[in-house]
Design a protein around this motif. Structure first.
Motif, short mmCIF file in Angstrom:
data_model
loop_
_atom_site.label_atom_id
_atom_site.label_comp_id
_atom_site.label_asym_id
_atom_site.label_seq_id
_atom_site.Cartn_x
_atom_site.Cartn_y
_atom_site.Cartn_z
N LYS A 1 22.27 42.02 18.31
CA LYS A 1 20.88 42.34 18.01
C LYS A 1 20.30 43.29 19.05
O LYS A 1 19.58 44.23 18.70
CB LYS A 1 20.06 41.06 17.94
N GLN A 2 20.60 43.06 20.31
CA GLN A 2 20.07 43.94 21.35
C GLN A 2 20.64 45.35 21.21
O GLN A 2 20.02 46.32 21.63
CB GLN A 2 20.39 43.37 22.74
N SER A 3 21.80 45.47 20.63
CA SER A 3 22.44 46.77 20.44
C SER A 3 21.99 47.44 19.15
O SER A 3 22.61 48.42 18.71
CB SER A 3 23.96 46.60 20.44
N ASN A 4 20.93 46.91 18.52
CA ASN A 4 20.42 47.45 17.25
C ASN A 4 21.46 47.34 16.14
O ASN A 4 21.53 48.19 15.25
CB ASN A 4 19.98 48.92 17.41
N GLY A 5 22.27 46.29 16.22
CA GLY A 5 23.28 46.06 15.20
C GLY A 5 22.91 44.92 14.27
O GLY A 5 21.77 44.44 14.25
N HIS A 6 23.87 44.46 13.52
CA HIS A 6 23.66 43.46 12.48
C HIS A 6 24.88 42.57 12.43
O HIS A 6 26.00 43.01 12.73
CB HIS A 6 23.42 44.17 11.14
N LEU A 7 24.68 41.31 12.09
CA LEU A 7 25.78 40.35 12.08
C LEU A 7 25.69 39.49 10.82
O LEU A 7 24.61 39.07 10.43
CB LEU A 7 25.70 39.48 13.34
N LYS A 8 26.85 39.25 10.21
CA LYS A 8 26.93 38.39 9.03
C LYS A 8 28.12 37.45 9.17
O LYS A 8 29.17 37.83 9.68
CB LYS A 8 27.09 39.22 7.75
N ILE A 9 27.93 36.22 8.70
CA ILE A 9 29.02 35.24 8.72
C ILE A 9 29.29 34.80 7.29
O ILE A 9 28.37 34.53 6.52
CB ILE A 9 28.67 34.03 9.61
N TYR A 10 30.59 34.80 6.93
CA TYR A 10 31.02 34.33 5.61
C TYR A 10 32.07 33.25 5.84
O TYR A 10 32.99 33.42 6.64
CB TYR A 10 31.62 35.47 4.78
N SER A 11 31.92 32.14 5.17
CA SER A 11 32.88 31.05 5.37
C SER A 11 33.01 30.23 4.10
O SER A 11 32.03 30.02 3.38
CB SER A 11 32.42 30.15 6.54
N GLU A 12 34.23 29.80 3.83
CA GLU A 12 34.51 28.89 2.74
C GLU A 12 35.25 27.69 3.33
O GLU A 12 36.31 27.84 3.93
CB GLU A 12 35.38 29.55 1.65
#
Length: 564
Positions: A392-403
């Motif tokens: 977030k501090q790097s102006n990025g984005h994160l997503k988690i996908y799990s089954e």
């Protein structure tokens, strides 16, 4: 850290901790329980004088009055109050015949003040001097008992000093932890948005995804057009509110520069091989012409290490760790559904495993600071929250996908370097053309299902929307003829996407199949649920991606999937 509750309860002195001004019992030492013949569960939470009343058989009893006066002086003057020896009888258990037993006590009541000087508790310390008084009354061993009482008083004072020091150490440690939580403020907000704004974001996805369709449908009616504009404004304000929740800046010092993520991922994989063990197989899938990213490479290496170690812990019996890079454009539509995303060009790094997966009940909590499912002493719960904060501090984005039972994929979207460190607006994206074919949609998430249905309708397709495999088969059996089966891979209902596709192709071999999943393509392939060459639309996807992939599968020759 010492267990102060256990230390207090095991102290040899006779102690009570009372609230003020109610004088309710909130803590008691074991020695006090033995001396008063009481049980902890029977007295905690009760008023002091409810548990220890005056002896009704003693008309001269004044223990309650004197003790209450002393406690009130402590509250009023905020300083210790030492009482003279008190006759204060205690009740005997029914097993000992009931009634009251004569006792004499030497009490001292001391205030406990908080860091800001606020009044918190009263420590009620007593010495059972019954034997001393009784011997004094008989005129025997007065000097010996006086020395014994003085010695015990000095020991208690030393104990009080030791406990006070332990409380001070605990207060200092608490302040240090609070400072750490302040540094991790974004992770706390991430927990807030995961618990509260998660459903809100899903609603915004529907509103912002369908508002253009609604606006086109009512363009002829000025009154309804005004309503759609108000809906759009409200959705924008809602997105802005949630964006502010996610906008707290991180405080860790970063040194971002243009970095080749393929090289960084390759180097990280080489370093991981000896530390993960032979039971973990590491595979990489790198974008051939991956864009450079504007990122702090040292912090990114640490983030990938944290993700890899969490993946290793999820595969105690061995498995595969996949590292992947690719170029990604997140457009306005995606940003509207993910309020913390700035539209633009990103380099995606995915870390995927074939472990146990994350249960849905805790999936939203994994980036919460200090949250961990590991045994005590085996994890701080800060690893994933640090990854979240760095991205977030790097102006990025994160997503988690799990089954659950299949694995987890965590995607980091890192900003593309512009070369001169100036933000460049991405070129406008042109949606692929639609069509008039029939599409059978199978998706168990209702919000995604409704969103896909609306987008397909806007593209001109005729869609039948179902929630799981059995519903989709029932629609086909009732006569619905589809040109494309668009299905999630892992679903509820007892049938996964591949099994559903095989069943429909057995009935209608000409149907084209388009799969969608939150995993990276390599993770799905290595899990063995899709054969090579099967067309996959990874989640998350834009309307233009959906349109393009549908036209792509329609242009392919029909070919049934191989059996399991």
């Amino acid at each position: 850290m010492p267990d102060f509750k256990a230390l207090f309860e095991a102290a040899p002195g006779l102690y009570l901790v009372l609230t003020a001004p109610e004088f309710r019992i909130v803590a008691v030492s074991d020695a006090y329980l033995r001396a008063t013949k009481t049980e902890r569960a029977a007295i905690l939470g009760h008023g002091l004088f409810e548990i220890f009343p005056d002896n009704p058989d003693d008309p001269a009893a004044d223990g309650v009055r004197n003790l209450r006066a002393s406690l009130e002086r402590v509250v009023q003057f905020r300083r210790p109050d030492t009482m003279p020896v008190q006759k204060y009888d205690i009740r005997k258990p029914e097993a000992e015949g009931g009634g009251f037993e004569e006792r004499f006590w030497s009490p001292r009541n001391s205030p406990v003040l908080g860091p800001g000087g606020q009044f918190s508790y009263i420590i009620h310390r007593v010495e059972d001097v019954t034997e001393f008084i009784q011997l004094k009354q008989r005129g025997a061993e007065q000097d010996r008992l006086a020395d014994r009482l003085r010695e015990r008083t000095e020991q208690m004072e030393a104990e009080i000093f030791m406990r006070a020091r332990e409380v001070e150490v605990a207060r200092e440690q608490l302040e240090a932890e609070q400072k750490l939580r302040q540094v991790q403020k974004m992770e706390a907000v991430g927990h807030l948005t995961g618990g509260i704004a998660h459903d809100f974001n899903n609603i915004l996805t529907v509103i912002t995804g369908l508002i253009d369709i609604l606006a086109d449908a009512v363009a002829h009616d000025p009154n309804l057009t005004s309503v759609t504009n108000m809906i759009g404004d409200a959705a924008a304000r809602g997105a802005e509110v949630t964006k502010h929740l996610l906008a707290f800046s991180r405080q860790q010092p970063l040194q971002p520069r243009e970095a080749d993520l393929n090289t960084l991922v390759t180097d990280t994989a080489r370093l991981l091989r000896p530390s993960l063990g032979e039971q973990i197989e590491i595979e990489t899938s790198l974008e051939g012409d991956a864009w450079p990213a504007f990122i702090d490479p040292n912090h990114l290496s640490t983030a990938l290490l944290n993700l890899a170690l969490n993946a290793r812990d999820a595969m105690p019996d061995g498995g595969k760790l996949m590292l992947e890079t690719s170029n990604v454009i997140l457009d306005e539509t995606y940003a509207a559904a993910n309020v913390d995303v700035r539209p633009g060009e990103y380099v995606m790094v995915a870390v995927s495993d074939t472990g146990a997966g994350i249960p849905e009940a805790i999936r939203e909590k994994v980036f919460e600071p200090f949250f961990t499912t590991k045994d005590t002493g085996k994890g701080t719960g800060l690893g994933l929250s640090m990854v979240y904060g760095f991205v977030k501090q790097s102006n990025g984005h994160l997503k988690i996908y799990s089954e659950e039972g299949h694995g987890t994929s965590i995607k980091l979207y890192l900003p593309r370097s512009s070369g001169d460190i100036i933000d460049v607006e991405p070129p406008p994206l042109v949606d692929a053309r639609g069509g008039n074919e029939s599409i059978l949609v199978v998706e168990d998430d209702s919000l995604v299902r409704n969103y896909v249905s609306a987008q397909l309708a806007q593209l001109g397709y005729h869609a039948m929307v179902t929630a799981n495999g059995p519903e989709a088969l029932a629609a086909v059996d009732k006569g619905f003829v589809c040109d494309v089966l668009f299905t999630d891979v892992i679903m509820s209902g007892g049938m996964n996407g591949r099994q559903l596709a095989d069943a429909i192709l057995a009935k209608h071999p000409s149907v084209r199949v388009l799969f969608t999943s939150g995993y990276t393509e390599d993770a799905i392939f290595h899990h063995g649920r899709l054969d090579p060459g099967v067309t996959l639309l990874p989640k998350p996807y834009r309307k233009s991606d959906l349109a393009r992939m549908i036209r792509q599968v329609l242009a392919q020759p029909a070919a049934p999937l191989s059996g399991n």
